[in-house]
Write an enzyme that holds these catalytic residues in place. Structure first.
Site, short mmCIF file in Angstrom:
data_model
loop_
_atom_site.label_atom_id
_atom_site.label_comp_id
_atom_site.label_asym_id
_atom_site.label_seq_id
_atom_site.Cartn_x
_atom_site.Cartn_y
_atom_site.Cartn_z
N LYS A 1 -2.49 1.11 9.50
CA LYS A 1 -2.69 0.14 7.97
C LYS A 1 -1.91 -1.07 7.74
O LYS A 1 -0.25 -0.41 7.23
CB LYS A 1 -3.62 0.82 7.49
N HIS B 1 -13.87 -4.11 8.73
CA HIS B 1 -13.05 -4.11 7.99
C HIS B 1 -13.57 -4.59 7.09
O HIS B 1 -13.02 -4.82 5.86
CB HIS B 1 -11.61 -3.81 7.86
N ARG C 1 -6.73 -8.46 -9.13
CA ARG C 1 -7.76 -9.20 -9.07
C ARG C 1 -9.66 -9.45 -9.18
O ARG C 1 -9.70 -8.35 -9.46
CB ARG C 1 -7.46 -10.40 -8.56
N GLY D 1 -8.32 -6.94 3.87
CA GLY D 1 -9.31 -7.46 4.64
C GLY D 1 -9.31 -7.32 5.99
O GLY D 1 -10.02 -8.06 7.09
N GLY D 2 -8.40 -5.89 6.54
CA GLY D 2 -8.85 -5.76 7.72
C GLY D 2 -7.64 -6.30 9.17
O GLY D 2 -7.25 -5.60 10.36
N HIS E 1 -17.00 3.67 1.23
CA HIS E 1 -15.79 2.73 0.89
C HIS E 1 -16.37 2.30 -1.16
O HIS E 1 -17.68 2.30 -0.79
CB HIS E 1 -16.13 1.82 1.79
N GLU F 1 -9.65 1.00 -5.56
CA GLU F 1 -10.54 1.32 -3.55
C GLU F 1 -10.10 2.52 -3.66
O GLU F 1 -9.28 2.88 -3.79
CB GLU F 1 -10.76 0.39 -3.01
N LYS G 1 0.70 -0.94 0.11
CA LYS G 1 -0.09 0.31 0.13
C LYS G 1 1.11 1.44 -0.34
O LYS G 1 0.46 2.26 -0.51
CB LYS G 1 -1.00 -0.12 1.30
#
Length: 651
Positions: free
Chosen positions: A162, A238, A300, A168-169, A212, A278, A120
């Protein structure tokens, strides 16, 4: 453009996504090859495939994460291509490169593209260079505690810690003030390291009213197109729960800005195949083109891709396979149309009242109604194990507008039948009726704000209890045609049913083979079977009953679960007096926090158990003394097994 010829595709995944890909591959005339672990030998995706190859043990590390075994299976089966689905190895650049080295076509982006967007922090830096807005924060290489704490101060609390890898949180913590930062950082790092093998984190500004929203893109390696947006704001921990397309409240100006940014993001890395960009939108004043930020790019297919298919008429898996064969993107941007609205709900095996704990068990009955798209990898008789994600199905409904699509999904959920393990079925039905959802007042905190109304188990009315009693007594089945006619007097019986932690008694009087009177909790009802339906007090119900062993389920909007109790059986009463702290689910003990002799207060953490990608902390129910620790870190436990024994349990 390189043309790749293959007549078979191996699906390096399991469950509903494997079944989904198999169906499209076969429709395109491709041979579908499945892989399976020891736990999945009898799975639906194995049955649907043209050929299936075993690849190892039940643990994902021994099977679905074993890239070498998957590549060997592809080579041995003659499949010229590998489709990764989502999860597992779908965003592993080394696996992508290994496929290419083995002469296999990877149905997805290049290893370089996966690598570019896999972390990220690096992805955010790349997006900044491409002119894509990013959330204010720190994503630098200095991972020292002091540097990260200073970054949080600079950004301003509250902040979000993060993990730079995965999703997936996992490895994510919201921090409200500087005093809580150190503990939250340590927890996020440990969780990220365990989940992804990478404990690095980034710091982002926490957005108070976040939406989101993600954009579906397709690239050919040079140019990209978008297939509009999806809203995934309804989340818990999340994890997405409800997704829809298009995003409610989306303006033309906002859509133009957001989809344009997504296309720029894809083109900046020479992206090929399907991907999702996203964004987080600050929705405190509605959707505005100056208040949305890049979060990450998933290289993906997404779990929620069916809602995009429903509103565009595009089979996204087909497009993936066509691009993998070297074909051009089938439609130009101005040929991709947005029509109607679609909503998806994720039906999980989980115990919602117990804190959304993953559930396991054999599915004694599974049925989905006609008119509702149900993407599933299970059928009646299958077992939900602790080894994999506990999703049972994705349920998708579409309509000319949002109101119609939501109403269609509500009707479909009311006719969905799953028995054998706990599910979030009632939770989903309630969520769709929350006024904020109906009024399009969405943000990622909506579920938590309404949780006390969404989480309790459904309470069956006395009519549902009466139907359960008939099923428990075997009276819900029509008599055989040759039974003939008999004159008799009414027969009175009673049955004891378990409901939650308590019991109920139902008196049943049989008037005729298809007509009964019941008395339960002071209420009297007349029940009459007419064909396949039950009429209660003169009103048709559409209810159905299912019994498996001592378990009875009444499907009447919700799924009401009962057990048939032997009044002489004292096991339940004995268990209630057990002061042991027991595992609520099968899984692996990751940590034990107490030792024998320790004095603990109510709510003190005792141990953590991990299963199905979730971690649950066991806490002390009352103050007391730890008499015995039954497990150690790394131990495997079954549901109900004692983990910690308190002093009063051994007196």
């Amino acid at each position: 453009m390189v043309v790749s010829v293959f007549d078979g595709v191996l699906i390096a995944n399991r469950g509903e996504i494997a079944c989904r890909i198999i169906r499209t591959a076969r429709a395109m005339g491709l041979r579908a090859v499945a892989v399976y672990s020891e736990a999945d030998a009898g799975a639906l995706h194995v049955e649907l495939a043209d050929h299936a190859v075993p690849i190892g043990g039940a643990a994902p590390s021994e099977s679905y994460l074993n890239g070498a075994a998957i590549i060997a299976a592809a080579k041995a089966s003659g499949a010229g291509a590998v489709h990764p689905g989502y999860g597992f190895l779908s965003e592993n650049p080394e696996f992508v490169a290994d496929c290419a080295a083995a002469g296999l076509v990877f149905v997805g982006p290049s290893a370089d593209a996966v690598r570019a967007m896999g972390l990220k922090d690096a992805a955010k830096a790349l997006m900044e260079q491409a002119g894509v807005p990013v959330v204010p924060g720190y994503h630098g290489a200095d991972q020292s505690d002091a540097r990260l704490a200073r970054a949080a101060d600079d950004v301003g609390y509250p902040v979000l810690i993060k993990a730079v890898a995965g999703g997936g949180g996992k490895g994510m913590r919201r921090v409200m003030n500087p005093d809580a930062f150190a503990a939250a950082l340590a927890g996020a790092r440990a969780e990220a390291q365990a989940a992804f093998g990478n404990g690095d984190v980034l710091i982002e500004k926490w957005i108070d009213t976040p939406r989101h929203i993600e954009v579906q893109i397709f690239g050919d390696g040079a140019k990209a197109v978008h297939l509009f947006e999806r809203d995934c704001s309804l989340q818990r921990r999340h994890q997405k729960v409800i997704e829809e397309a298009p995003a409610p409240g989306m303006t033309d100006e906002m859509r133009l800005a957001m989809t344009g940014a997504a296309v720029r993001a894809a083109e900046a890395i020479g992206y090929r195949s399907a991907g999702t960009v996203e964004f987080i939108a600050d929705a405190r004043d509605g959707l505005r083109p100056d208040r949305y930020y890049f979060m990450e790019m998933n290289t993906r297919l997404q779990v929620e891709h069916p809602v995009t298919e429903a509103v565009t008429g595009v089979d996204l898996v087909e497009w993936q396979l066509r691009l993998a064969r070297g074909e051009a993107i089938p439609l130009a941007q101005d040929q991709i149309r947005l029509s109607g609205h679609a909503v998806e709900a994720r039906l999980y095996a989980e115990d919602v009242p117990a804190g959304f704990l993953p559930a396991t068990g054999r599915l004694s009955h599974v049925a989905f109604p006609a008119g509702l798209r149900a993407d599933t990898g299970v059928r009646t008789g299958d077992v939900i194990t602790p080894h994999y994600d506990p999703m049972i199905a994705k349920l998708i409904a579409a309509g000319p507008d949002r109101k119609a699509a939501v109403a269609s999904l509500q009707r479909g959920l009311a006719r969905t039948e799953v028995a054998g393990c706990a599910t979030n079925h009632t939770f989903l039905r309630r969520l769709l009726r929350v006024p904020d959802f109906a009024e399009e007042m969405l943000d990622t905190g909506l579920i938590d704000r309404h949780l006390k109304d969404l989480a309790p188990p459904p309470v069956p009315c006395t009519r549902s209890r009466s139907l359960a009693a008939l099923s428990a007594m075997g009276l819900d089945r029509a008599p055989p045609a040759h039974a003939g006619f008999a004159l008799w007097s009414p027969i009175a019986q009673s049955v004891v049913l378990g409901l939650g932690a308590g019991t109920i008694s139902v008196a049943v009087t049989t008037l005729a083979p298809d007509r009964f009177l019941t008395e339960v909790d002071g209420a009297l009802h007349e029940l009459h079977r007419i064909g396949d339906d039950w009429v209660v007090d003169g009103a048709p119900t559409g209810a159905r009953m299912h019994r498996c062993g001592d378990a009875v389920t009444v499907f009447w909007g919700n799924a009401y679960e009962f057990s048939v109790i032997d009044p002489l059986d004292r096991t339940a009463e004995d268990a209630a007096s057990d002061a042991s702290v027991r595992a609520p689910m099968p899984g692996r003990v990751t940590q034990v926090f107490v030792a024998e002799g320790a004095e603990v207060a109510e709510g003190t953490p005792l141990a953590t158990i991990e299963a199905m990608k979730m971690e649950h902390t066991l806490t002390a129910r009352t103050p007391g003394t730890v008499a015995k620790v039954m497990v150690g870190a790394g131990s495997q436990v079954e549901a109900g097994a004692p983990v910690i024994v308190m002093a009063e349990a051994v007196e």
